[in-house]
Design an enzyme around this catalytic site. Sequence first.
Site, PDB file in Angstrom:
ATOM      1  N   GLY A  22      39.860  48.994  52.905  1.00 23.07           N
ATOM      2  CA  GLY A  22      40.693  49.327  54.088  1.00 23.07           C
ATOM      3  C   GLY A  22      41.857  48.948  54.329  1.00 23.07           C
TER       4      GLY A  22
ATOM      5  N   ASP B 100      44.809  45.562  59.191  1.00 26.63           N
ATOM      6  CA  ASP B 100      46.442  47.562  59.370  1.00 26.63           C
ATOM      7  C   ASP B 100      46.499  48.240  58.236  1.00 26.63           C
ATOM      8  OD1 ASP B 100      47.383  46.078  57.516  1.00 26.63           O
ATOM      9  OD2 ASP B 100      49.622  45.135  58.776  1.00 26.63           O
TER      10      ASP B 100
ATOM     11  N   ASP C 142      33.819  43.146  44.922  1.00 26.88           N
ATOM     12  CA  ASP C 142      33.982  43.922  45.322  1.00 26.88           C
ATOM     13  C   ASP C 142      35.936  44.287  44.329  1.00 26.88           C
ATOM     14  OD1 ASP C 142      35.210  42.002  46.815  1.00 26.88           O
ATOM     15  OD2 ASP C 142      36.335  43.234  47.495  1.00 26.88           O
TER      16      ASP C 142
HETATM   17  P1  AMP Z   1      40.842  41.986  48.412  1.00 29.31           P
HETATM   18  O1  AMP Z   1      40.796  40.404  48.805  1.00 29.31           O
HETATM   19  O2  AMP Z   1      42.697  42.085  48.775  1.00 29.31           O
HETATM   20  O3  AMP Z   1      40.167  43.021  47.341  1.00 29.31           O
HETATM   21  O4  AMP Z   1      40.852  42.859  49.350  1.00 29.31           O
HETATM   22  C1  AMP Z   1      39.676  42.299  50.562  1.00 29.31           C
HETATM   23  C2  AMP Z   1      39.188  43.789  51.459  1.00 29.31           C
HETATM   24  O5  AMP Z   1      39.725  43.642  52.297  1.00 29.31           O
HETATM   25  C3  AMP Z   1      39.064  45.279  50.951  1.00 29.31           C
HETATM   26  O6  AMP Z   1      37.836  45.893  51.770  1.00 29.31           O
HETATM   27  C4  AMP Z   1      40.436  44.990  51.652  1.00 29.31           C
HETATM   28  O7  AMP Z   1      39.922  47.074  51.953  1.00 29.31           O
HETATM   29  C5  AMP Z   1      40.496  44.975  52.647  1.00 29.31           C
HETATM   30  N1  AMP Z   1      41.972  44.465  52.916  1.00 29.31           N
HETATM   31  C6  AMP Z   1      43.184  44.005  52.337  1.00 29.31           C
HETATM   32  N2  AMP Z   1      43.807  44.163  52.597  1.00 29.31           N
HETATM   33  C7  AMP Z   1      43.722  44.694  53.737  1.00 29.31           C
HETATM   34  C8  AMP Z   1      44.414  45.195  54.951  1.00 29.31           C
HETATM   35  N3  AMP Z   1      45.920  45.177  54.718  1.00 29.31           N
HETATM   36  N4  AMP Z   1      44.094  46.440  55.896  1.00 29.31           N
HETATM   37  C9  AMP Z   1      42.714  46.764  56.071  1.00 29.31           C
HETATM   38  N5  AMP Z   1      42.110  46.297  54.880  1.00 29.31           N
HETATM   39  C10 AMP Z   1      42.443  45.185  54.237  1.00 29.31           C
HETATM   40 MG    MG Z   2      40.156  44.047  46.823  1.00 27.84          MG
END
Ligand code: AMP
Ligand code: MG
Length: 521
Positions: A103, A135, A270
């Site tokens: 993301g 974002d 993930d």
């Molecule tokens: P994480 O918990 O940081 O591993 O994120 C989980 C999911 O949310 C992943 O698919 C990330 O790419 C997405 N994600 C986290 N923060 C953002 C952000 N600010 N914008 C877009 N996608 C995000």
């Molecule tokens: Mg992640």
Amino acid sequence: MQFPVNIIDSFQKELPADPNHENTRRQVFKACFSYVTPKKPSNPNLLHSSPDLLETLGLTDFSKTADFLKVFSGEKLIPGTHPYAMCYGGHQFGNWAGQLGDGRAINLTEIEHHHKSWVLQLKGAGETPYSRTADGLAVLRSSVREYLCSEAMYHLGVPTTRALSLVTTGDQVLRDVLYNGHPAYEKGAVVCRVSPSFLRFGNYELLAANQDIHTLQKLVDYTLIHHFSHLGEASVETYLQFFTEVADRTLEMVIEWQRVGFVHGVMNTDNMSILGLTIDYGPYGWLEGYDPNWTPNTTDSAHKRYKFGTQPQIALWNLVKLANALFPLIKDASLLETILEETYQRIEVSYSAMMRKKIGLTFQKDEDKKLIKELTDVLQESETDMTIFFRLLSGYQNETITKGVELVKAAFYRASEIEDDVKEKWTRWFISYAKRLQEEDINFEERKKVMNTVNPKYVLRNYMVQLAIDAANQEDTTVLNELFTLLQNPCEEQPEQEKWFAKRPEWARNRVGCSMLSCSS
Ligand code: AMP
Ligand code: MG
């Protein structure tokens, strides 16, 4: 622009792409990635780059050119490359979450240098088809945390993705740090992360969940050819060996976390690398007081699923999910179950071996398990700094048994509590330890040397990274530089840096960012 290293881009060339090239949020099927262009920053500024990694990648000279900042802030593309975001799903906090994907990560390209391949990935360079409701950006706070910690972990000898550069974008990013309805603007930033691959368990899981066995097989075969080529040609037997090796590497990585006192904080599938590398530095933290129940992640404070003490078991849970994803290619659950069972058995064995090393034992005796258990119990009786304790323990000479508690005194947060019962327990533990040491062949000086390579003197304490963030937010990178340099040699004595070999200061005990972190980043 003269980009000095070979571009190979095998992932894009060999795996199916999402045919839609628009940057709109969507569900993607029958594809492993979507093409997307990084967002141009309004006023990029390079805060730091990793000299060691620049050298590894053959980019040292390039880092001295103006194009370096342009490429690693997302302003300019490397000629001939086509950046993309990867498609994956995942189990988050125990539940299947469906499609997630990169993301806010964009793979710029895959390069080869000295016969090794590396993917260069920008984190925080804008939205992608997988940004869902967010974002695609990252703030300076979380970027400093990822940048410093991944390089620190590497130098601690823990398998990890790396970080090449840290850039501020000049753009403002709105974040509600505590998720309590008080959003505020923060400085935007981009980190270039580097890894042989950013594939996660979730990449395989999503294809299996979508029953796209054709693409699943393509992805597994790709992974074998490029990252597990020593296992040979694709076959059911090779797939099983592949799973065995992923299980081994994953367990090894988590045992290393237990060695250094690292809590990942979000061990969702993930966030589990197929190469067994620590990946996605979010609300991670370092144990200060030794406490198996501790997690820095406030999002997980109710259930503490990802607390320090259960990280190995969670790794196994995640491996079960990966096994389910690989099942369609293997079609015999019992074969996968056998590997999982063996991995389960090895948790205890690997953990004990690691703990024996931490206390300087060179061979295994049945009673060691008890000795280690008694130690981890007494460490929790009164708040005791994990890093300081194990480091000081290497100074223990068994002929001076009564001095044990005195020797590690600096590790106790409240030395006055080491009285009566607790003192008695410590004394008893040191007596057992001294007895056990007498059975060792290794002399004191040798033992100390070995223990000091296992027990770091300096780790990235939660408050230390917060000091670097506070200063960086005021355009001051002194602390960032200092910590980066300090943590290149975490096991060495660095007399001029002794101030970092100290317990967490009281002001940091309950401060947001130090002991409490949310997923907001
Ligand atoms: P994480 O918990 O940081 O591993 O994120 C989980 C999911 O949310 C992943 O698919 C990330 O790419 C997405 N994600 C986290 N923060 C953002 C952000 N600010 N914008 C877009 N996608 C995000
Ligand atoms: Mg992640």
